[in-house]
Design a protein around this motif. Structure first.
Motif, short mmCIF file in Angstrom:
data_model
loop_
_atom_site.label_atom_id
_atom_site.label_comp_id
_atom_site.label_asym_id
_atom_site.label_seq_id
_atom_site.Cartn_x
_atom_site.Cartn_y
_atom_site.Cartn_z
N PRO A 138 0.94 -1.07 -0.23
CA PRO A 138 -0.01 0.06 0.09
C PRO A 138 0.97 1.25 -0.17
O PRO A 138 2.04 1.20 0.39
CB PRO A 138 -0.68 0.00 1.11
N GLU A 139 0.42 2.35 -0.51
CA GLU A 139 1.03 3.50 -0.53
C GLU A 139 1.54 4.23 0.65
O GLU A 139 2.48 4.71 0.84
CB GLU A 139 0.22 4.52 -1.30
N SER A 140 0.44 4.00 1.73
CA SER A 140 1.06 4.41 3.18
C SER A 140 0.53 3.63 4.16
O SER A 140 -0.46 2.82 4.02
CB SER A 140 0.34 6.03 3.38
N THR A 141 1.30 3.66 5.07
CA THR A 141 1.07 2.51 6.08
C THR A 141 1.10 3.25 7.53
O THR A 141 2.18 3.85 7.79
CB THR A 141 1.83 1.33 5.90
N ARG A 180 2.39 -1.94 16.84
CA ARG A 180 1.33 -2.90 15.95
C ARG A 180 1.27 -2.60 14.49
O ARG A 180 0.95 -1.28 14.12
CB ARG A 180 0.22 -3.16 16.98
N ASN A 181 1.62 -3.38 13.59
CA ASN A 181 1.38 -3.30 12.24
C ASN A 181 -0.16 -3.27 11.91
O ASN A 181 -0.97 -4.19 12.30
CB ASN A 181 2.06 -4.27 11.47
N LEU A 182 -0.81 -2.05 11.41
CA LEU A 182 -2.09 -2.11 11.13
C LEU A 182 -2.59 -2.37 9.62
O LEU A 182 -3.83 -2.48 9.47
CB LEU A 182 -2.72 -0.58 11.57
N GLU A 183 -1.63 -2.82 8.89
CA GLU A 183 -1.92 -2.91 7.49
C GLU A 183 -1.51 -4.61 7.29
O GLU A 183 -0.15 -4.76 7.22
CB GLU A 183 -1.01 -2.20 6.67
#
Length: 253
Positions: A138-141, A180-183
């Motif tokens: 994705p473009e932004s994370t 925590r990674n949200l993507e």
């Protein structure tokens, strides 16, 4: 000259016409607590587990909700739904860990001041353009970063009802950061990353305090209740062929 100065118009700031930036948080929790006192025993947790197990109908409802949610939510679902703002401060929490449910000897942990606060920050840029399975990044994370701080923590050994305390750990501080990674599509990032530092560690224990610590591990943390709850909600015996009642007096080793 005074009249001329009074006649001069004064500049007034114009209100901004730009729309306010929407907050990314879907839910917020702000809480401040003081003088929290908790006595921990393995037996207490087992009693709570036995009590909660009676709510079978409610558990079935939650299972249906989770099943329905898993069918609806997909990896590409808007991740803003998982953005939860937490701001918690706890002053002078006290955790008491007795040697066992009947002993007067115990450890007393004065956790000083605890704070939990999270924020959103951009994730580092990926080093490649595609995941290992060929899907694009994705473009932004964003990363949900939780800061956990425990300052002025002290640990003592003492007896129930006594004002005399013997220190084991003095004025210790712990700072942790949980990212925590949200993507889900950013598979190059760890789902959870924890880093931290501990400052001012000074530990001193006598032989009696060491025996108390080992007794807590064996008689409290290692205590096995005679009746526990299996995932199916039925009572399972840990020892013997019949359900035995928990004795009113501690068993002799």
């Amino acid at each position: 000259a005074a009249a001329a100065a009074a006649a001069m118009p004064t500049a007034t700031p114009h209100a901004s016409t730009a729309a306010p930036k929407p907050e990314p948080w879907k839910s917020k929790l702000n809480m401040k607590m003081a003088s929290v006192r908790y006595v921990h025993t393995r037996r207490f947790l087992a009693d709570i587990a036995n009590y909660v197990s009676h709510f079978q109908q409610m558990q079935a409802v939650f299972a249906d909700v989770r099943s329905a949610a898993s069918d609806i939510l997909k990896p590409k679902t808007e991740t803003l739904a998982s953005y939860f703002k937490i701001d918690i401060e706890i002053d002078s929490p006290l955790v008491i860990v007795p040697r066992n449910s009947f002993s007067e000897d115990m450890l007393e942990a004065d956790l000083g001041r605890i704070s939990l606060c999270n924020s959103l920050k951009p994730a580092p840029a990926p080093t490649r353009k595609l995941n290992s399975d060929g899907t694009p990044f994705p473009e932004s994370t964003l990363v949900d970063s939780m800061n956990i701080a425990i300052h002025n923590m002290n640990l003592y050994s003492t007896k129930r009802g006594s004002t005399e305390r013997h220190p084991l750990l003095a004025e210790c501080s712990v700072d942790l950061c949980w990212d925590r990674n949200l993507e889900p599509l950013r598979r190059d990032l760890a789902n959870n990353k924890i880093s931290g530092q501990v400052a001012n560690i000074q530990i001193g224990a006598s032989h009696k305090q060491y025996e108390l610590f080992m007794g807590i591990l064996n008689e409290n943390m290692g205590f096995e209740p005679q009746v526990l709850v299996r995932p199916d909600g039925l009572l399972a015996e840990l020892a013997g062929e019949r359900h035995a009642q928990i004795p009113s007096q501690p068993q002799q080793p």
